[in-house]
Design a protein around this motif. Structure first.
Motif, PDB file in Angstrom:
ATOM      1  N   PRO A  54     -10.751  29.786  -3.207  1.00 48.83           N
ATOM      2  CA  PRO A  54      -9.413  29.551  -3.777  1.00 48.83           C
ATOM      3  C   PRO A  54      -9.276  28.114  -4.266  1.00 48.83           C
ATOM      4  N   TYR A  55      -8.168  27.818  -4.936  1.00 45.14           N
ATOM      5  CA  TYR A  55      -7.892  26.451  -5.353  1.00 45.14           C
ATOM      6  C   TYR A  55      -7.972  25.532  -4.140  1.00 45.14           C
ATOM      7  N   GLN A  56      -8.627  24.406  -4.319  1.00 47.00           N
ATOM      8  CA  GLN A  56      -8.915  23.516  -3.202  1.00 47.00           C
ATOM      9  C   GLN A  56      -7.799  22.503  -2.948  1.00 47.00           C
ATOM     10  N   PRO A  64      -2.949  23.441  -2.975  1.00 44.87           N
ATOM     11  CA  PRO A  64      -2.492  22.069  -3.226  1.00 44.87           C
ATOM     12  C   PRO A  64      -1.155  22.087  -3.959  1.00 44.87           C
ATOM     13  N   ASN A  65      -0.482  20.964  -3.969  1.00 46.46           N
ATOM     14  CA  ASN A  65       0.733  20.843  -4.781  1.00 46.46           C
ATOM     15  C   ASN A  65       0.385  20.833  -6.269  1.00 46.46           C
ATOM     16  N   THR A  68      -6.393  19.604  -7.862  1.00 44.92           N
ATOM     17  CA  THR A  68      -7.000  18.312  -7.544  1.00 44.92           C
ATOM     18  C   THR A  68      -7.997  17.905  -8.621  1.00 44.92           C
ATOM     19  N   TYR A  69      -8.175  16.608  -8.778  1.00 43.86           N
ATOM     20  CA  TYR A  69      -9.126  16.113  -9.775  1.00 43.86           C
ATOM     21  C   TYR A  69     -10.547  16.566  -9.456  1.00 43.86           C
ATOM     22  N   SER A  70     -10.885  16.680  -8.158  1.00 48.45           N
ATOM     23  CA  SER A  70     -12.251  17.084  -7.819  1.00 48.45           C
ATOM     24  C   SER A  70     -12.508  18.538  -8.215  1.00 48.45           C
ATOM     25  N   GLU A  71     -11.496  19.399  -8.057  1.00 46.97           N
ATOM     26  CA  GLU A  71     -11.645  20.781  -8.530  1.00 46.97           C
ATOM     27  C   GLU A  71     -11.766  20.824 -10.038  1.00 46.97           C
ATOM     28  N   VAL A  72     -10.964  20.027 -10.724  1.00 44.53           N
ATOM     29  CA  VAL A  72     -11.038  19.958 -12.186  1.00 44.53           C
ATOM     30  C   VAL A  72     -12.442  19.559 -12.629  1.00 44.53           C
ATOM     31  N   LEU A  94     -14.514  32.280 -15.724  1.00 47.41           N
ATOM     32  CA  LEU A  94     -13.930  30.947 -15.480  1.00 47.41           C
ATOM     33  C   LEU A  94     -12.577  30.818 -16.167  1.00 47.41           C
ATOM     34  N   GLU A  95     -12.435  31.461 -17.312  1.00 48.32           N
ATOM     35  CA  GLU A  95     -11.149  31.480 -18.007  1.00 48.32           C
ATOM     36  C   GLU A  95     -10.115  32.290 -17.215  1.00 48.32           C
ATOM     37  N   GLN A  96     -10.538  33.388 -16.629  1.00 48.68           N
ATOM     38  CA  GLN A  96      -9.623  34.207 -15.831  1.00 48.68           C
ATOM     39  C   GLN A  96      -9.056  33.412 -14.654  1.00 48.68           C
ATOM     40  N   ARG A  97      -9.879  32.536 -14.089  1.00 51.11           N
ATOM     41  CA  ARG A  97      -9.391  31.687 -13.002  1.00 51.11           C
ATOM     42  C   ARG A  97      -8.304  30.737 -13.495  1.00 51.11           C
ATOM     43  N   PHE A  98      -8.380  30.396 -14.781  1.00 55.17           N
ATOM     44  CA  PHE A  98      -7.431  29.450 -15.369  1.00 55.17           C
ATOM     45  C   PHE A  98      -6.110  30.112 -15.760  1.00 55.17           C
TER      46      PHE A  98
END
Length: 378
Positions: A54-56, A64-65, A68-72, A94-98
């Motif tokens: 999941p989103y980190q 996260p609120n 995060t830059y590290s996930e980006v 990867l687009e679907q995650r976006f």
């Protein structure tokens, strides 16, 4: 890639001055890797791991609120990998995650009033270059333009206006991390649009950081009042210079200064690489532990330099190869990178750096592995 975008993107690559790595004769160092170190295999494994989690939130529970830059940075690496191997199915995943970030998860999209938030724009810009969808261009370009717009919001300080009046981004902080965050988004905006203003901005910013922060040995203190060469901090700078120089036209007036700073740093890093190929938590301190995020960033910078012909391939080719092979030895069967330094603020205390937690699967470590896979396959 959508066929109607193949010609403009290929033309764009020519306009951006991207060199054919075959022409530099570097392949002998970047092929025939041992088991577990083949770039395509590693890239697939680490990208699949990225898609599975999941989103980190910097290791904390829950979402996260903001992204995060590290996930980006890991997302950007995964996308460049999928684009490099022309795996359109992987790109679509990867687009679907976006896509939730455009609708029900829109509140996770950071507001671009800080370098760590503005770097988010690299992902939609990469999606635009691979899919041709205008909505991604508009979103990513908005982040890049906001970075050089007038100071705005609660993060504005008196210094913000001083930097803005000098033609720099008002988000300037003089932290070495900035030189990846700023150059990544501005370089991506240039690659997506062909507008030189983005490279001119980033190059001017980089020269100011180099002139202000680089030490005679080519390395960078974590902060002016903290005389330690922290690994990942230096890694951000190394990777940022490589990303910038990869697309910066040689006729740009700041090109020679940036190339000098880059080569000086690479020569210094060569001296501090350990026998096993790793770099350490404190770059020049043999008593500190081997750390993977900085090793990945330094390796990426060297691979890029060798491939582009900036660095002597007979000297830096073996070092980059050794760094990559060592790094892959820290990837566990799940695709998680071990021995990643936790997020670290500055402190004028050597033991503080030595005692930082060593995390498994942190995006600070996943990201540079993916950058390396792309660089090796370019």
């Amino acid at each position: 890639m959508n066929k109607r975008w193949q010609v403009p993107v290929m033309l764009g690559m020519l306009l951006l001055g991207c060199k054919d790595p075959q022409s530099t004769g570097t392949d002998k160092y970047f092929k025939d890797f041992p088991d577990g170190a083949a770039p395509r295999e590693v890239g697939q494994k680490v990208t699949e791991r990225f898609l599975a989690v999941p989103y980190q939130n910097f290791g904390r529970p829950g979402e996260p609120n903001n992204l995060t830059y590290s996930e980006v940075c890991a997302w950007y690496g995964a996308l460049t990998f999928s684009g490099q191997i022309k795996d359109t199915v992987l790109t679509r995943r990867l687009e679907q995650r976006f896509k939730p970030l455009l609708s029900e998860k829109a509140d996770l999209v950071p507001y671009p009033d800080h370098v760590d938030y503005t770097v988010f724009g690299t992902v939609p810009l990469e999606l635009y270059m691979q899919t041709g969808k205008q909505k991604y261009l508009e979103m990513g370009k908005g982040f890049a333009d906001k970075q050089w717009g007038p100071p705005e919001g609660p993060r504005v300080t008196p210094e913000s206006h001083i930097y803005y009046d000098k033609g720099l981004t008002w988000q300037t902080r003089m932290w070495i991390d900035d030189m990846y965050m700023i150059t990544a988004i501005q370089s991506q905006a240039y690659r997506a649009t062909g507008d030189l203003k983005y490279m001119e901005r980033a190059a001017r910013e980089m020269t100011v950081y180099l002139d202000t922060l680089q030490k005679p040995n080519g390395l960078f203190y974590h902060a002016p009042d903290v005389p330690f060469y922290w690994g990942r901090g230096n890694g951000w700078m190394a990777a940022g210079m490589a990303e910038l120089l990869r697309s910066l036209p040689e006729e740009n007036p700041d090109y020679p200064r940036i190339m000098k700073g880059y080569k000086t740093m690479m020569a210094s890093l060569l001296k501090y690489q350990a026998e096993d190929g790793m770099w350490r938590q404190l770059v020049d301190d043999p008593g500190s532990w081997p750390e993977t995020s900085c090793t990945g960033m330094f390796t990426f910078a060297m691979i890029t330099g060798v491939k582009q012909g900036w660095l002597d391939k007979e000297i830096y080719g073996p070092a980059a190869r050794k760094g990559w092979i060592a790094l892959t030895g820290y990837i566990n069967p799940d695709g998680d990178v071990r021995e990643v330094c936790q997020g670290t603020n500055k402190k004028n205390n050597r033991q503080y750096y030595l005692d930082r937690k060593r995390i498994v699967g942190d995006m600070h470590g996943q990201a540079p592995v993916l950058w390396c896979t792309t660089a090796l396959l370019r």
